[in-house]
Design an enzyme around this catalytic site. Structure first.
Site, PDB file in Angstrom:
ATOM      1  CG  HIS A  12     -42.941   7.695  35.551  1.00  0.00           C
ATOM      2  ND1 HIS A  12     -43.146   6.405  35.123  1.00  0.00           N
ATOM      3  CD2 HIS A  12     -42.462   8.348  34.466  1.00  0.00           C
ATOM      4  CE1 HIS A  12     -42.798   6.293  33.861  1.00  0.00           C
ATOM      5  NE2 HIS A  12     -42.381   7.460  33.437  1.00  0.00           N
ATOM      6  CG  HIS A  59     -37.588   6.322  31.563  1.00  0.00           C
ATOM      7  ND1 HIS A  59     -38.143   5.774  32.690  1.00  0.00           N
ATOM      8  CD2 HIS A  59     -38.599   6.968  30.934  1.00  0.00           C
ATOM      9  CE1 HIS A  59     -39.434   6.084  32.750  1.00  0.00           C
ATOM     10  NE2 HIS A  59     -39.731   6.801  31.695  1.00  0.00           N
ATOM     11  CG  HIS A 192     -45.881  11.606  28.410  1.00  0.00           C
ATOM     12  ND1 HIS A 192     -46.496  10.452  28.830  1.00  0.00           N
ATOM     13  CD2 HIS A 192     -44.569  11.456  28.757  1.00  0.00           C
ATOM     14  CE1 HIS A 192     -45.609   9.660  29.425  1.00  0.00           C
ATOM     15  NE2 HIS A 192     -44.431  10.241  29.378  1.00  0.00           N
ATOM     16  CD  GLU A 239     -43.802   6.471  30.456  1.00  0.00           C
ATOM     17  OE1 GLU A 239     -42.592   6.651  30.315  1.00  0.00           O
ATOM     18  OE2 GLU A 239     -44.513   7.215  31.162  1.00  0.00           O
TER      19      GLU A 239
HETATM   20  C1  DHB Z   1     -41.428  13.374  31.324  1.00  0.00           C
HETATM   21  C2  DHB Z   1     -42.349  12.329  31.396  1.00  0.00           C
HETATM   22  C3  DHB Z   1     -41.926  11.001  31.555  1.00  0.00           C
HETATM   23  O1  DHB Z   1     -42.762   9.920  31.601  1.00  0.00           O
HETATM   24  C4  DHB Z   1     -40.579  10.720  31.692  1.00  0.00           C
HETATM   25  O2  DHB Z   1     -40.206   9.442  31.919  1.00  0.00           O
HETATM   26  C5  DHB Z   1     -39.634  11.747  31.603  1.00  0.00           C
HETATM   27  C6  DHB Z   1     -40.073  13.080  31.415  1.00  0.00           C
HETATM   28  C7  DHB Z   1     -41.860  14.795  31.172  1.00  0.00           C
HETATM   29  O3  DHB Z   1     -43.035  15.070  30.882  1.00  0.00           O
HETATM   30  O4  DHB Z   1     -41.014  15.682  31.394  1.00  0.00           O
HETATM   31 FE    FE Z   2     -41.619   7.999  31.546  1.00  0.00          FE
END
Ligand code: DHB
Ligand code: FE
Length: 282
Positions: A12, A59, A192, A239
């Protein structure tokens, strides 16, 4: 009783909202990500779900660090989106499904998941982007019950607990006195990390094993503590808890009762290893 047609999962990243807005789906950077969606949209076109239960993490738009529920469920007639500061366009409100919201809340609290109930709830990119990705044309054709799981402020709920929450949600959907068709969605991940010394961290081997486990051995990831998951997937990679909840909702059984409709994995979009998956309950 309601029918649970299956589960969907997608990453997302906010920049996806910008790419949709600018029509960049065929751009070489974006194409490998967006190409994961048409087979799933075809399947959704055949199945025509009426309602989605969305496992996602807020978030900081609706809940901030001063008040952070572990599990929260929307019980609103509609959910507004608002500017989160990512520079992506805000979307019109999404329609709720009040009767299912309260049925889920009743059933979960009876099973000792003491959820926060939200009769007003702003929804951020984690709730809005999957809806835009799976139903890109026109108004969103499904109603929504948002189920928010804290992955922002420690302590976070364990993988085991999120899987169990999903299982209870799936049972509640199937005991909902309605003729509607319901899909569950996981929004988030996969590996990530946006900040700190490991910013940009991605773990392809773990991600692929995790996706496989959802079909073959869905409890596999519940063996890891939250800190182990952060180590393996990054601070935001946790997540993937949403995917465990989604899979929990589809039932404990393995492959025999699930069909993989389609899936895609692509590295990276922004800082994130992206995944898209659809599992049909058969
Ligand atoms: C990114 C990934 C995320 O899950 C998020 O909530 C905000 C940014 C990203 O990779 O930029
Ligand atoms: Fe996120």
């Amino acid at each position: 009783m309601a029918t649970l047609i299956g589960g969907l999962g997608t990453s997302h990243i906010p920049a996806i909202g910008g790419a949709i807005h600018k029509g960049l789906q065929q751009d070489p950077y974006w194409k490998p990500f967006f190409d994961g969606f048409p087979p799933i949209r075809d399947w959704l076109g055949q199945k025509q779900p009426d309602v989605v239960v969305m496992f996602y993490n807020d978030h900081g738009l609706n809940f901030f660090l001063d008040k952070m529920p572990t599990f929260a469920i929307g019980a609103a007639p509609e959910y507004n989106n608002a500017d989160e500061g990512w520079g992506i366009p805000t979307l019109p409100p999404f329609k709720g499904e009040l009767d299912l919201s309260w049925h889920l809340i009743d059933q979960l609290i009876a099973k000792e998941f003491d959820v926060v109930t939200c009769q007003e709830m702003l929804v951020d990119h984690a709730c809005t982007l999957p809806l835009k990705l799976f139903w890109p044309e026109g108004d969103c054709p499904v109603t929504v019950v948002p189920v928010c799981i804290n992955t922002v402020q420690f302590p976070l709920p364990s993988a085991k607990r999120c899987y169990a929450l999903g299982k209870a949600v799936g049972e509640a959907i199937q005991s909902w006195d309605s003729d509607k068709k319901v899909a569950v969605i996981a929004s988030g991940g996969l590996s990530h990390q946006l900040d700190g010394e490991r910013a940009g961290f991605i773990n392809k081997a773990f991600d692929l094993q995790f996706i496989d486990s959802l079909e073959s051995n869905p409890e596999w990831a519940t063996r890891f503590s939250i800190h182990e998951l952060v180590e393996k997937t990054g601070t935001q990679g946790v997540e993937l808890l949403m995917w465990l909840a989604m899979r929990g909702a589809l039932g404990a059984a393995g492959g025999a009762q699930l069909r993989r409709v389609s899936g895609n994995y692509h590295i990276p979009i922004s800082n994130t290893a992206t995944a898209v998956l659809a599992l049909e309950s058969v």
